[in-house]
Design a protein around this motif. Sequence first.
Motif, PDB file in Angstrom:
ATOM      1  N   GLU A 127     -12.874   3.338   0.544  1.00 39.61           N
ATOM      2  CA  GLU A 127     -14.202   3.179   1.067  1.00 39.61           C
ATOM      3  C   GLU A 127     -14.295   3.063   2.685  1.00 39.61           C
ATOM      4  N   ILE A 128     -13.205   2.998   3.321  1.00 42.72           N
ATOM      5  CA  ILE A 128     -13.236   2.794   4.692  1.00 42.72           C
ATOM      6  C   ILE A 128     -12.119   4.200   5.285  1.00 42.72           C
ATOM      7  N   PRO A 129     -13.114   4.968   5.943  1.00 48.24           N
ATOM      8  CA  PRO A 129     -12.440   6.162   6.591  1.00 48.24           C
ATOM      9  C   PRO A 129     -11.606   5.613   7.627  1.00 48.24           C
ATOM     10  N   ASP A 130     -10.107   6.134   7.595  1.00 43.92           N
ATOM     11  CA  ASP A 130      -9.035   6.003   8.500  1.00 43.92           C
ATOM     12  C   ASP A 130      -8.606   4.254   8.253  1.00 43.92           C
ATOM     13  N   PHE A 131      -8.654   3.736   7.267  1.00 41.78           N
ATOM     14  CA  PHE A 131      -8.327   2.312   7.097  1.00 41.78           C
ATOM     15  C   PHE A 131      -6.790   2.293   7.463  1.00 41.78           C
ATOM     16  N   LYS A 132      -6.696   1.278   8.271  1.00 40.29           N
ATOM     17  CA  LYS A 132      -5.087   1.169   8.664  1.00 40.29           C
ATOM     18  C   LYS A 132      -4.942  -0.443   8.522  1.00 40.29           C
ATOM     19  N   MET A 133      -3.933  -0.735   7.373  1.00 35.27           N
ATOM     20  CA  MET A 133      -3.486  -2.259   7.302  1.00 35.27           C
ATOM     21  C   MET A 133      -3.018  -2.687   8.749  1.00 35.27           C
ATOM     22  N   SER A 134      -2.137  -1.784   9.504  1.00 35.03           N
ATOM     23  CA  SER A 134      -1.626  -2.262  10.687  1.00 35.03           C
ATOM     24  C   SER A 134      -2.473  -3.045  11.637  1.00 35.03           C
ATOM     25  N   ALA A 135      -3.700  -2.677  11.624  1.00 30.91           N
ATOM     26  CA  ALA A 135      -4.836  -3.273  12.537  1.00 30.91           C
ATOM     27  C   ALA A 135      -5.042  -4.747  12.492  1.00 30.91           C
ATOM     28  N   TRP A 136      -4.489  -5.462  11.570  1.00 35.40           N
ATOM     29  CA  TRP A 136      -4.796  -6.752  11.536  1.00 35.40           C
ATOM     30  C   TRP A 136      -3.548  -7.700  11.400  1.00 35.40           C
ATOM     31  N   PHE A 137      -2.341  -6.911  11.721  1.00 40.05           N
ATOM     32  CA  PHE A 137      -1.406  -7.850  11.527  1.00 40.05           C
ATOM     33  C   PHE A 137      -0.303  -7.664  12.837  1.00 40.05           C
ATOM     34  N   SER A 138       0.530  -8.329  12.979  1.00 35.36           N
ATOM     35  CA  SER A 138       1.515  -8.180  13.892  1.00 35.36           C
ATOM     36  C   SER A 138       2.419  -7.052  13.611  1.00 35.36           C
ATOM     37  N   ARG A 139       3.092  -6.330  14.631  1.00 39.28           N
ATOM     38  CA  ARG A 139       3.601  -5.270  14.222  1.00 39.28           C
ATOM     39  C   ARG A 139       4.780  -5.651  13.119  1.00 39.28           C
ATOM     40  N   GLU A 140       5.351  -6.643  13.321  1.00 36.15           N
ATOM     41  CA  GLU A 140       6.700  -6.874  12.508  1.00 36.15           C
ATOM     42  C   GLU A 140       6.048  -7.330  10.938  1.00 36.15           C
ATOM     43  N   ASP A 141       5.242  -8.029  10.897  1.00 31.07           N
ATOM     44  CA  ASP A 141       4.484  -8.433   9.580  1.00 31.07           C
ATOM     45  C   ASP A 141       4.171  -7.356   8.858  1.00 31.07           C
ATOM     46  N   PHE A 142       3.270  -6.299   9.739  1.00 31.14           N
ATOM     47  CA  PHE A 142       2.809  -5.001   8.927  1.00 31.14           C
ATOM     48  C   PHE A 142       4.045  -4.413   8.434  1.00 31.14           C
ATOM     49  N   MET A 143       5.142  -4.085   9.114  1.00 36.11           N
ATOM     50  CA  MET A 143       6.081  -3.333   8.877  1.00 36.11           C
ATOM     51  C   MET A 143       6.990  -3.783   7.464  1.00 36.11           C
ATOM     52  N   ASP A 144       6.993  -5.341   7.494  1.00 37.22           N
ATOM     53  CA  ASP A 144       7.657  -5.932   6.560  1.00 37.22           C
ATOM     54  C   ASP A 144       6.850  -5.793   5.067  1.00 37.22           C
ATOM     55  N   TYR A 145       5.613  -6.391   5.132  1.00 39.84           N
ATOM     56  CA  TYR A 145       5.012  -6.426   3.946  1.00 39.84           C
ATOM     57  C   TYR A 145       4.285  -4.928   3.432  1.00 39.84           C
ATOM     58  N   GLY A 146       4.279  -4.330   4.589  1.00 41.58           N
ATOM     59  CA  GLY A 146       3.665  -2.742   4.412  1.00 41.58           C
ATOM     60  C   GLY A 146       4.777  -1.944   3.543  1.00 41.58           C
ATOM     61  N   PHE A 147       6.138  -2.173   3.742  1.00 48.36           N
ATOM     62  CA  PHE A 147       7.197  -1.398   3.114  1.00 48.36           C
ATOM     63  C   PHE A 147       6.954  -2.293   1.509  1.00 48.36           C
ATOM     64  N   ILE A 148       6.921  -3.346   1.381  1.00 45.24           N
ATOM     65  CA  ILE A 148       6.943  -3.888  -0.027  1.00 45.24           C
ATOM     66  C   ILE A 148       5.896  -3.207  -0.663  1.00 45.24           C
ATOM     67  N   LEU A 149       4.672  -3.247   0.060  1.00 47.79           N
ATOM     68  CA  LEU A 149       3.360  -2.596  -0.667  1.00 47.79           C
ATOM     69  C   LEU A 149       3.615  -1.207  -1.228  1.00 47.79           C
ATOM     70  N   ALA A 150       4.193  -0.403  -0.180  1.00 44.11           N
ATOM     71  CA  ALA A 150       4.727   0.753  -0.605  1.00 44.11           C
ATOM     72  C   ALA A 150       5.540   0.881  -1.838  1.00 44.11           C
ATOM     73  N   GLU A 151       6.590   0.203  -1.872  1.00 41.53           N
ATOM     74  CA  GLU A 151       7.490   0.024  -2.979  1.00 41.53           C
ATOM     75  C   GLU A 151       6.375  -0.236  -4.167  1.00 41.53           C
ATOM     76  N   GLU A 152       5.732  -1.101  -4.229  1.00 39.73           N
ATOM     77  CA  GLU A 152       4.886  -1.378  -5.425  1.00 39.73           C
ATOM     78  C   GLU A 152       3.876  -0.070  -5.768  1.00 39.73           C
ATOM     79  N   LEU A 153       3.391   0.636  -4.633  1.00 43.97           N
ATOM     80  CA  LEU A 153       2.660   1.893  -4.906  1.00 43.97           C
ATOM     81  C   LEU A 153       3.530   2.899  -5.797  1.00 43.97           C
ATOM     82  N   VAL A 154       4.518   3.065  -5.073  1.00 37.22           N
ATOM     83  CA  VAL A 154       5.580   3.913  -6.029  1.00 37.22           C
ATOM     84  C   VAL A 154       5.810   3.604  -7.338  1.00 37.22           C
TER      85      VAL A 154
END
Length: 268
Positions: A127-154
Amino acid sequence: MIFGSFTDYYAVLGIAPDAGTAEIKHAYRTKAKKLHPDLSGKDAEQFRLLNKAYKAVSDIRRKSFFDTSFDFRDTELRYAKPERPFDYRTWLSERNDEESRAKLIFWDLLHGREDDAVNLFKTLNREIPDFKMSAWFSREDFMDYGFILAEELVFRADFYDAALLLEQIILMEQRRPYFKHFFPEVTALARTILLFHTDGVVHTELALDLWERALEWGFPKKDEAAFLMKMAAAYEKIKDKQAAAVCLNEARRLHASLKVPAKLKHLV
């Protein structure tokens, strides 16, 4: 073993107190495989202690994440004394702004609603062009939880979305290390997607996009050569022999001993 402090919990997991969430999860998975009674034949008490430590440390990290990431901008909401406990998830789910929806993804991810988290993430990507989760979190939190989300996607075979999420994390790590000694697990997941879950799984044009992007992710030359070889095969498949030849020659330049598939030997 009697736990006297949270330091003991970190020791059980074999991690430092400043370990990120992804590292905590990795340490738990690694030790759980060794200590699970059904797999190791060891005393179940060790496994129970491991689970207790993991839950305690995860709760600390989760609380820290939500204390710092959820910005309650409505002063009346913040200081009001509601008749019933405030429900973060309900509050987030009733809001339609991008920030709240992004934060709902991580809330669900951390509270046993992985399917909801993945589905919402995919919806926002559409729905959102160029949507980036990283825009709404601290760098460290995005990297941590983004990786866990990536594992769920895989886990759900959403390899393209997982790879794009990992790309953001990899490029962040290149600019300023956060994962450090844990980073190889991030790159290993990305490498697995690129080499084994892209060709014939992801649409050809999207696969080409991923392999080309991956040339900027800092992989060893041998891996880059493998990506280029896959690109050559993909271009050959869509009848772009010139692009196929360029990719093949670049792959051979990077890794001279790389085996050329029989279907591409006519391009040599």
